[in-house]
Design a protein around this motif. Structure first.
Motif, mmCIF file in Angstrom:
data_model
loop_
_atom_site.group_PDB
_atom_site.id
_atom_site.type_symbol
_atom_site.label_atom_id
_atom_site.label_comp_id
_atom_site.label_asym_id
_atom_site.label_seq_id
_atom_site.Cartn_x
_atom_site.Cartn_y
_atom_site.Cartn_z
ATOM 1 N N LEU A 150 0.821 -1.211 0.000
ATOM 2 C CA LEU A 150 0.000 0.000 0.000
ATOM 3 C C LEU A 150 0.852 1.256 0.000
ATOM 4 O O LEU A 150 1.884 1.317 0.654
ATOM 5 N N ARG A 151 0.366 2.271 -0.688
ATOM 6 C CA ARG A 151 0.937 3.612 -0.583
ATOM 7 C C ARG A 151 -0.052 4.468 0.189
ATOM 8 O O ARG A 151 -1.227 4.540 -0.175
ATOM 9 N N GLU A 152 0.418 5.096 1.251
ATOM 10 C CA GLU A 152 -0.481 5.966 2.006
ATOM 11 C C GLU A 152 -0.965 7.079 1.085
ATOM 12 O O GLU A 152 -0.205 7.661 0.320
ATOM 13 N N GLY A 153 -2.256 7.363 1.158
ATOM 14 C CA GLY A 153 -2.884 8.319 0.262
ATOM 15 C C GLY A 153 -3.521 7.651 -0.945
ATOM 16 O O GLY A 153 -4.330 8.262 -1.635
ATOM 17 N N HIS A 154 -3.159 6.382 -1.189
ATOM 18 C CA HIS A 154 -3.713 5.625 -2.321
ATOM 19 C C HIS A 154 -4.076 4.212 -1.891
ATOM 20 O O HIS A 154 -4.163 3.305 -2.721
ATOM 21 N N ALA A 155 -4.283 4.016 -0.596
ATOM 22 C CA ALA A 155 -4.384 2.657 -0.053
ATOM 23 C C ALA A 155 -5.612 1.901 -0.554
ATOM 24 O O ALA A 155 -5.538 0.693 -0.805
ATOM 25 N N VAL A 156 -6.740 2.575 -0.684
ATOM 26 C CA VAL A 156 -7.954 1.889 -1.140
ATOM 27 C C VAL A 156 -7.773 1.408 -2.581
ATOM 28 O O VAL A 156 -8.053 0.244 -2.899
ATOM 29 N N THR A 157 -7.296 2.282 -3.428
ATOM 30 C CA THR A 157 -7.048 1.895 -4.820
ATOM 31 C C THR A 157 -6.021 0.776 -4.913
ATOM 32 O O THR A 157 -6.174 -0.181 -5.682
ATOM 33 N N PRO A 328 2.060 14.002 1.380
ATOM 34 C CA PRO A 328 0.705 14.543 1.226
ATOM 35 C C PRO A 328 -0.351 13.442 1.204
ATOM 36 O O PRO A 328 -0.030 12.262 1.025
ATOM 37 N N GLU A 329 -1.599 13.832 1.407
ATOM 38 C CA GLU A 329 -2.740 12.915 1.449
ATOM 39 C C GLU A 329 -2.622 11.911 2.582
ATOM 40 O O GLU A 329 -3.053 10.752 2.456
ATOM 41 N N SER A 330 -2.022 12.323 3.692
ATOM 42 C CA SER A 330 -1.858 11.459 4.852
ATOM 43 C C SER A 330 -1.781 12.320 6.103
ATOM 44 O O SER A 330 -1.375 13.484 6.038
ATOM 45 N N ASP A 331 -2.185 11.733 7.239
ATOM 46 C CA ASP A 331 -1.978 12.436 8.510
ATOM 47 C C ASP A 331 -0.905 11.729 9.341
ATOM 48 O O ASP A 331 -0.783 11.941 10.536
ATOM 49 N N ASP A 332 -0.105 10.909 8.682
ATOM 50 C CA ASP A 332 0.936 10.121 9.340
ATOM 51 C C ASP A 332 2.177 10.991 9.570
ATOM 52 O O ASP A 332 2.746 11.530 8.621
ATOM 53 N N ASP A 356 -0.572 22.202 8.549
ATOM 54 C CA ASP A 356 -0.803 21.017 7.720
ATOM 55 C C ASP A 356 -2.314 20.827 7.609
ATOM 56 O O ASP A 356 -3.037 21.038 8.586
ATOM 57 N N PRO A 357 -2.801 20.419 6.432
ATOM 58 C CA PRO A 357 -4.258 20.251 6.272
ATOM 59 C C PRO A 357 -4.852 19.122 7.112
ATOM 60 O O PRO A 357 -6.033 19.176 7.465
ATOM 61 N N GLN A 358 -4.076 18.092 7.443
ATOM 62 C CA GLN A 358 -4.636 16.912 8.097
ATOM 63 C C GLN A 358 -3.880 16.429 9.324
ATOM 64 O O GLN A 358 -4.455 15.728 10.161
ATOM 65 N N ALA A 359 -2.619 16.745 9.451
ATOM 66 C CA ALA A 359 -1.760 16.042 10.399
ATOM 67 C C ALA A 359 -1.469 16.775 11.704
ATOM 68 O O ALA A 359 -0.670 16.292 12.508
ATOM 69 N N LEU A 360 -2.092 17.922 11.967
ATOM 70 C CA LEU A 360 -1.685 18.705 13.136
ATOM 71 C C LEU A 360 -1.986 18.005 14.461
ATOM 72 O O LEU A 360 -1.206 18.120 15.414
ATOM 73 N N ALA A 361 -3.086 17.298 14.540
ATOM 74 C CA ALA A 361 -3.409 16.611 15.798
ATOM 75 C C ALA A 361 -2.343 15.569 16.123
ATOM 76 O O ALA A 361 -1.858 15.487 17.261
ATOM 77 N N VAL A 386 9.729 31.009 4.597
ATOM 78 C CA VAL A 386 8.697 29.988 4.405
ATOM 79 C C VAL A 386 9.379 28.709 3.946
ATOM 80 O O VAL A 386 10.202 28.730 3.025
ATOM 81 N N LEU A 387 9.032 27.588 4.589
ATOM 82 C CA LEU A 387 9.600 26.292 4.224
ATOM 83 C C LEU A 387 8.479 25.379 3.755
ATOM 84 O O LEU A 387 7.564 25.062 4.524
ATOM 85 N N LEU A 388 8.516 24.971 2.494
ATOM 86 C CA LEU A 388 7.547 24.007 1.975
ATOM 87 C C LEU A 388 8.173 22.622 2.151
ATOM 88 O O LEU A 388 9.088 22.242 1.423
ATOM 89 N N LEU A 389 7.667 21.857 3.132
ATOM 90 C CA LEU A 389 8.311 20.586 3.475
ATOM 91 C C LEU A 389 7.437 19.358 3.221
ATOM 92 O O LEU A 389 7.926 18.238 3.278
ATOM 93 N N THR A 390 6.142 19.544 2.996
ATOM 94 C CA THR A 390 5.258 18.449 2.558
ATOM 95 C C THR A 390 4.465 18.988 1.380
ATOM 96 O O THR A 390 3.808 20.030 1.499
ATOM 97 N N GLU A 391 4.494 18.268 0.262
ATOM 98 C CA GLU A 391 4.014 18.841 -0.994
ATOM 99 C C GLU A 391 2.509 18.697 -1.199
ATOM 100 O O GLU A 391 2.035 18.204 -2.241
#
Length: 437
Positions: A150-157, A328-332, A356-361, A386-391
């Motif tokens: 599995l790839r996180e962010g694409h696991a269902v597919t 991206p597409e993960s909260d891991d 981060d859109p999903q991972a702050l918690a 500004v540091l862009l570290l997760t795309e």
């Protein structure tokens, strides 16, 4: 078919939902009552695109349920072991206590003819040992090893339409009855043309660790080239484009940046090295030590480049870090390069804010001392760099002119080399990529 899935973390929850989507009657079993309650309500305890929709859809179908009661596995034809194998504390080896506990607990509820399919990533030799454990309790059951990819962010597919199936069978034979059982489980994707390989236990166990080690090596290779490019003035992105046109090499996973993280690649290559040492084959994998070292060095490089951007000092500099998840597409946030770099910057006197859109918690639990901010615009206000570290896509699509109006100093470090340098420089920014002139 009736299927049980033991362990309902990232792998198990996705696998259980996808098996039910394929039409099987599935029970997911986990010792964590809170996790089971969330899944039973149609919500995954982690972020994975489309999984919540799939869980909600299946909740009404009656094909999927979750419980903490291991006896619910009784009567299933196939039992998937999907528990975690984290890195041992203070060691490189894999911690197999959860796999061992799952198999021991399941064994009491097996019947003759059942198939137990291990999906967890384990050191080579684990399946043979567990097969002996099962033989002592229910000799009529068969253990197979069926690694996940599995790839996180694409696991269902990736579960519903995988690029291959690997069956590790006790005798490695296509004629073993367990092969036909797994073929029934995966009937739909097999009919769609997914390749299937039948191997012995050891080969099946090695497939996942070997694949992850190869991918990690490819990433660290291009990051090593980024170091050379910085010393020579060459552009690592164009270098990657050029060598990636060679079909023996390919362009995938040749993206220089701050390195890999997550719950798989780092711990899997370390566990692979540890197991090779136990087997007396450690010299075969000494190169993985440098792969790991290059990867960890990228995080230090982020700190060095940020200091350069800020005029030679980090003290009191307001740093906006875009991204906490390891991808991206993960909260891991496990072994996240972005969070590691942010923490190092803070330790060296910078005033860091992470968004981060999903991972702050998850990030706040892992690094409670780091300031977190959900709102992107608030994070950017009055930043000195500004540091862009997760795309994440929303960061890739930032408008340099609008963003410039928010910050104090228009300086950006593109840690994933996903922005257009010319566009940002034309807007008045000091732009720095990794391995780019």
């Amino acid at each position: 078919m009736r299927i049980s899935v033991i362990g309902c973390g990232y792998l198990g929850a996705v696998h259980a939902a996808c098996m039910a989507k394929l039409g099987h009657e599935v029970v997911g079993i986990d010792v964590d009552e809170h996790k089971v309650a969330q899944l039973s309500a149609g919500h995954a305890p982690f972020y994975e695109p489309v999984l919540d929709d799939l869980l909600s859809e299946l909740e009404e179908s009656g094909l999927l349920r979750f419980t903490t009661d291991m006896s619910a596995a009784r009567g299933a034809e196939v039992h998937f072991i999907c528990v975690g194998t984290p890195q041992k504390r203070g060691e490189n080896g894999a911690d197999l206590r959860y796999v061992d506990a799952a198999v021991a607990a399941l064994a009491a509820h097996l019947s003759a003819g059942d198939v137990v399919a291990g999906k967890s990533t384990v050191p080579v030799g684990t399946a043979a040992r567990l097969a002996e454990v099962l033989a002592d309790t229910e000799p009529g059951a068969t253990l197979v090893w069926n690694p996940e990819f599995l790839r996180e962010g694409h696991a269902v597919t990736d579960t519903l339409n995988p690029d291959r199936f690997v069956y590790g069978i006790p005798d490695g034979s296509e004629d073993h009855p367990a092969v036909a059982v797994l073929d029934r489980v995966y009937e739909a994707p097999l009919a769609g043309g997914t390749p299937r390989l039948v191997t012995d236990y050891a080969t099946a166990e090695l497939v996942k660790t070997a694949a992850n080690s190869f991918l990690a090596t490819k990433i660290s290779f291009i990051n090593a080239m980024a170091e050379v490019c910085e010393a020579t003035g060459a552009d690592v992105t164009r270098l990657a484009d050029a060598i990636g046109l060679d079909d023996r090499i390919g362009r995938k996973f040749l993206n220089a940046g701050i390195g890999f993280g997550g719950g798989c690649l780092p711990k899997d290559i370390r566990a692979f090295m540890a197991r090779a040492g136990e087997l007396g084959a450690d010299q075969a994998l000494t190169f993985l030590r440098e792969v790991d070292a290059i990867n960890m060095r990228r995080r230090t490089r982020v700190v060095e480049l940020t200091r350069e951007l800020c005029g030679g000092t980090l003290l009191g500099q307001r740093i906006a870090v875009l991204g906490a998840a390891f991808k991206p597409e993960s909260d891991d946030v496990r072994d996240s390069p972005a969070l590691s770099a942010a923490a190092q910057l803070q330790l060296q006197g910078a005033v860091v804010t992470v968004t981060d859109p999903q991972a702050l918690a998850n990030a706040a639990r892992r690094f409670p001392e780091l300031p977190m901010e959900q709102d992107l615009e608030t994070t950017l206000q009055r930043a000195d760099a500004v540091l862009l570290l997760t795309e994440w896509q929303e960061y890739r699509e930032l408008d340099p002119h609008l963003t410039k109006a928010l910050v104090t100093s228009p300086r950006i470090l593109d840690g994933r080399n996903v922005l257009d340098p010319a566009k940002w420089r034309a807007a008045g920014w000091v732009y720095k990529g990794l391995g780019r002139p």
